[in-house]
Design an enzyme around this catalytic site. Structure first.
Site, PDB file in Angstrom:
ATOM      1  CE  LYS A 230      -4.424  -1.759   1.512  1.00 28.63           C
ATOM      2  NZ  LYS A 230      -5.415  -1.904   2.572  1.00 28.63           N
ATOM      3  NE  ARG A 264      -7.569  -8.104   0.737  1.00 26.51           N
ATOM      4  CZ  ARG A 264      -7.117  -7.264  -0.189  1.00 26.51           C
ATOM      5  NH1 ARG A 264      -6.115  -6.452   0.068  1.00 26.51           N
ATOM      6  NH2 ARG A 264      -7.674  -7.233  -1.377  1.00 26.51           N
TER       7      ARG A 264
HETATM    8  C1  7PJ Z   1      -8.184  -4.322   1.913  1.00 26.99           C
HETATM    9  C2  7PJ Z   1      -9.227  -5.114   1.472  1.00 26.99           C
HETATM   10  C3  7PJ Z   1      -7.866  -4.308   3.312  1.00 26.99           C
HETATM   11  C4  7PJ Z   1      -9.652  -5.871   3.602  1.00 26.99           C
HETATM   12  C5  7PJ Z   1      -8.366  -4.066  -0.213  1.00 26.99           C
HETATM   13  C6  7PJ Z   1      -5.415  -3.019  -1.709  1.00 26.99           C
HETATM   14  C7  7PJ Z   1      -6.744  -2.363  -1.757  1.00 26.99           C
HETATM   15  N1  7PJ Z   1      -9.959  -5.902   2.301  1.00 26.99           N
HETATM   16  N2  7PJ Z   1      -9.332  -4.940   0.130  1.00 26.99           N
HETATM   17  N3  7PJ Z   1      -8.638  -5.106   4.103  1.00 26.99           N
HETATM   18  N4  7PJ Z   1      -7.632  -3.677   0.849  1.00 26.99           N
HETATM   19  N5  7PJ Z   1     -10.357  -6.626   4.453  1.00 26.99           N
HETATM   20  O1  7PJ Z   1      -5.260  -4.221  -1.538  1.00 26.99           O
HETATM   21  O2  7PJ Z   1      -4.434  -2.240  -1.852  1.00 26.99           O
HETATM   22  O3  7PJ Z   1      -6.971  -3.606   3.818  1.00 26.99           O
HETATM   23  S1  7PJ Z   1      -8.123  -3.494  -1.851  1.00 26.99           S
END
Ligand code: 7PJ
Length: 300
Positions: A230, A264
């Site tokens: 990020k 994640r």
């Molecule tokens: C997240 C997400 C996060 C959860 C994305 C990216 C943006 N779902 N989906 N937490 N980020 N739960 O991966 O840069 O931080 S999309």
């Protein structure tokens, strides 16, 4: 519907299942299914390459594959529901057939319903089930549910994020959303909370929240943390998005140390290695415990 081993967990490291499985945070691998403008192979190409990518990530040690058919990055355009279903459902069905534990990253109730009916084990909603019909779409299933905090919408959230007290406000939001789900009859044990790094947050907000992970974990729900590649890591390292692997692994490890139960990530192999080293070298593990006993004259 498959149950996710160890999801959700009351405590970060009490991973369920066989005793042999070293307890560690679960690794959720990110698989985005978005059109490849350089390919003229159409949907078949996108589908097969997403399946291949997901299977490789599972081999690399991912516990969960998080499938997304709509980008929620700052400024991203919304995708119509039929288009999102066309993108994710063939991949989801194939992965479920392979026995993969699939999470669906969506904020649309229609997609949630279809995904859960097709065997998705987790619904990951960056909107924390605020869309009309979202709670109803998942209430009668057994799916794990990830509730994420976001200020604003993906289109506008990074324009001027503001909080008086970011930790208090994010905590209050997550508690309110968890309560709304529980009021609809959803078992508390299905719920995981996520402060939503980068979703309507400056670097300072992200830093404050990151440092407050132990306080957020004290809300009594497992935490999911997504910081992989990020912008906050770009701001800290000066690296471009495809050059943030080391930064992402460092942040994932710190999140684990601070109480995250699910990480994640894009870089599964690297993250799993880092977690293995940490699990085996951190205080209280393996030989160091023996060493301590020996030092106290209790061991051989
Ligand atoms: C997240 C997400 C996060 C959860 C994305 C990216 C943006 N779902 N989906 N937490 N980020 N739960 O991966 O840069 O931080 S999309």
């Amino acid at each position: 519907m498959q149950q996710v081993k160890g999801w959700p967990r009351a405590t970060p490291f009490a991973l369920g299942g066989a005793a042999a499985s070293a307890s560690r945070p679960l690794v959720m691998a990110i698989v985005n299914i978005t059109p490849n403008s350089f390919s003229d192979g159409g949907r078949f190409f996108e589908t097969s390459s997403a399946i291949e990518h997901a299977m490789r990530l599972r081999e690399d040690g991912a516990d969960i594959i998080d499938l997304g058919g709509e980008s929620t990055r700052p400024g991203a355009e919304p995708v119509p529901v039929d288009e999102e279903l066309d993108r994710v459902m063939p991949v989801l069905a194939a992965l479920v057939r392979e026995g993969v534990c699939v999470s669906i990253d969506t904020l649309k109730p229609e997609v949630m319903r279809a995904a859960v009916a097709a065997g998705a084990a987790i619904v990951n909603d960056v909107n924390a089930f605020r869309a009309p019909g979202a709670i109803e779409a998942v209430a009668d299933s057994a799916a794990g549910l990830c509730l994420m905090h976001m200020q604003g919408t993906p289109a506008t959230m990074q324009k001027a994020p503001h909080y008086d007290d970011v930790v208090a406000e994010v905590s209050a939001f997550l508690r309110e959303r968890a309560a709304a789900l529980e009021a609809a009859g959803i078992a508390r044990s299905r719920i995981v909370l996520d402060p939503g790094f980068g979703f309507g947050k400056t670097l300072e907000h992200n830093r404050t929240l990151f440092q407050a992970l132990p306080r957020l974990a004290a809300l009594g729900y497992p935490l999911l943390v997504g910081v992989s590649r990020k912008r906050m890591l770009g701001e800290l390292t000066g690296r471009a998005v495809d050059d943030r692997v080391a930064a992402s692994v460092a942040a994932a490890l710190l999140a684990a140390q601070n109480g995250a139960s699910v990480l994640r990530v894009h870089d599964v192999r690297e993250t799993v290695d880092a977690l293995k080293v940490w699990m085996n070298l951190r205080p209280g593990t393996g030989a160091s415990r023996q060493g301590a006993r020996r030092a106290q004259g209790k061991g051989r």
